[in-house]
Design an enzyme around this catalytic site. Structure first.
Site: not given
Length: 388
Positions: A252, A333
């Site tokens: 996030e 990611d």
């Protein structure tokens, strides 16, 4: 649906050691049931759209309010708000079926009829209290500013969007959910260390009572400026260990550090500006009204018609937007894999796919058009490559 059904009885090789066949079948059935309901929702939406436009529904609503002989501004506000309320009312059965049939069938629903009605009334009240004045201001600008009213209206809408991004975590979200500071001191210390390494400032780390309505888990950061806060669903806290939670948070934070929020805001601003400019031109075209079943012309009717039909044409933007969203997910990611071990995010994602009954075998064409996240197998493969 056919693709998911075809692959229902075989777990992909990459997940054979972590996802059971029973869980895989559940995810496939859940995906198919949601797709069926989505098809019904599209048909219902199409019927409603045709009834209110070429079917003359908006014309009926407009004549009803015109009979009260109110000012053009008040009449316009009443026409738009009452039409939107009617449309939402017609679509309510779909939402009820989604919550109390499909979500209940797969064990995700924690909502109650009382809570559902309370949320609906609160959402409607907030929409009227916040959206009503904004709508009145836009209609006044359309009426008073001149040919380039759309530029000022766009500026106000974008300013309002930024204001709501700041106000949402502090003032609006707490009306629907309870947010409590993270109490696990060990996890809190790890998160604060991660935040320091990533150069991220936050007003706090909170746990949201997501289990009050749903069994799905998630995490996000919200707000801008001094209102930024990190939020974990309590369902996620209960499902993942500390390593996995740290990896999810790092993902996030990757969205923030890679400026994905800013990029999407700029893209949204450009699309909105184009929309307002187009509305500025369409509002002066007779065929725009008559072709959509409206016998009179006004700023309010132009705005309402545009609000209803714009999503039809915006569909063609969906695969482009989804492409960039998936790129952002890969970048987030990669960020998480740099600041934590990739295996931790892989383990977290596998648990999320399993616990949320997300299909591991989406149709490639459908996912390319609609999905904001890469398919599970591709995403896991990308992370696994960074582990070697």
């Amino acid at each position: 649906m056919a693709y998911v059904r075809t692959h229902r009885d075989a777990v992909p090789d990459a997940f054979k050691d972590t996802i059971s066949l029973e869980a895989h079948r559940k995810a496939a059935d859940y995906t198919i049931d949601k797709a069926r309901l989505a098809n019904v929702d599209r048909i219902v939406g199409l019927v409603i759209l045709l009834l209110f436009t070429v079917g003359g529904g908006i014309d009926v609503v407009n004549r009803f309010w015109a009979g009260f002989e109110l000012s053009p501004l008040v009449t316009g506000i009443a026409v738009i708000l009452s039409t939107m309320l009617l449309i939402n009312l017609f679509e309510l059965p779909i939402s009820l079926y989604q919550t109390f049939v499909i979500e209940e069938r797969y064990g995700f629903n924690r909502n109650t009829p009382k809570q559902f009605i309370t949320d609906l009334l609160l959402q409607t009240g907030l929409s009227l209290a916040i959206g009503g004045p904004l709508l009145a201001l836009i209609l006044w600008i359309m009426q008073s500013v001149g040919n380039y009213w759309w530029l000022l209206a766009w500026s106000i809408v974008m300013g309002f969007s930024i204001l709501m991004s700041w106000a949402f975590p502090t003032f609006i979200a707490p009306l629907f959910n309870k947010f409590t500071p993270l109490e696990d001191e060990t996890l809190k210390k790890r998160i604060e260390t991660l935040l320091d390494r990533c150069g991220f400032q936050s007003k706090g780390i909170f746990v949201m009572d997501g289990s009050r309505r749903s069994g799905h888990g998630n995490a996000y950061f919200t707000g801008i400026g001094d209102s930024k806060r990190i939020v974990f669903f309590d369902t996620l806290i209960n499902s993942l260990n500390h390593d996995e939670l740290e990896a999810v948070l790092a993902h996030e934070l990757g969205h923030f550090r890679r400026k994905h929020v800013l990029k999407m805001l700029v893209a949204s601003a450009l699309i909105t500006l184009t929309g307002f400019a187009l509305l500025g031109w369409l509002s002066g075209q007779d065929w725009f009204y008559s072709g959509l079943g409206v016998s009179s012309q006004s700023n309010a009717l132009a705005l309402l018609l545009f609000m209803l039909i714009a999503p039809v044409f915006a569909t063609f933007l969906q695969p482009i937007i989804a492409y960039f969203q998936r790129r952002h997910e890969f970048e987030a990611d990669d960020f998480a894999a740099y600041y934590t071990r990739p295996i931790y995010l892989i383990n977290a994602l596998v648990k999320l796919y399993r616990d949320n009954a997300s299909t591991l075998t989406p149709d490639p064409l459908y996912s390319a058009f609609h999905y904001s996240h890469p398919p599970a197998s591709i995403r896991i493969a990308n992370l696994s490559a960074k582990s070697s």
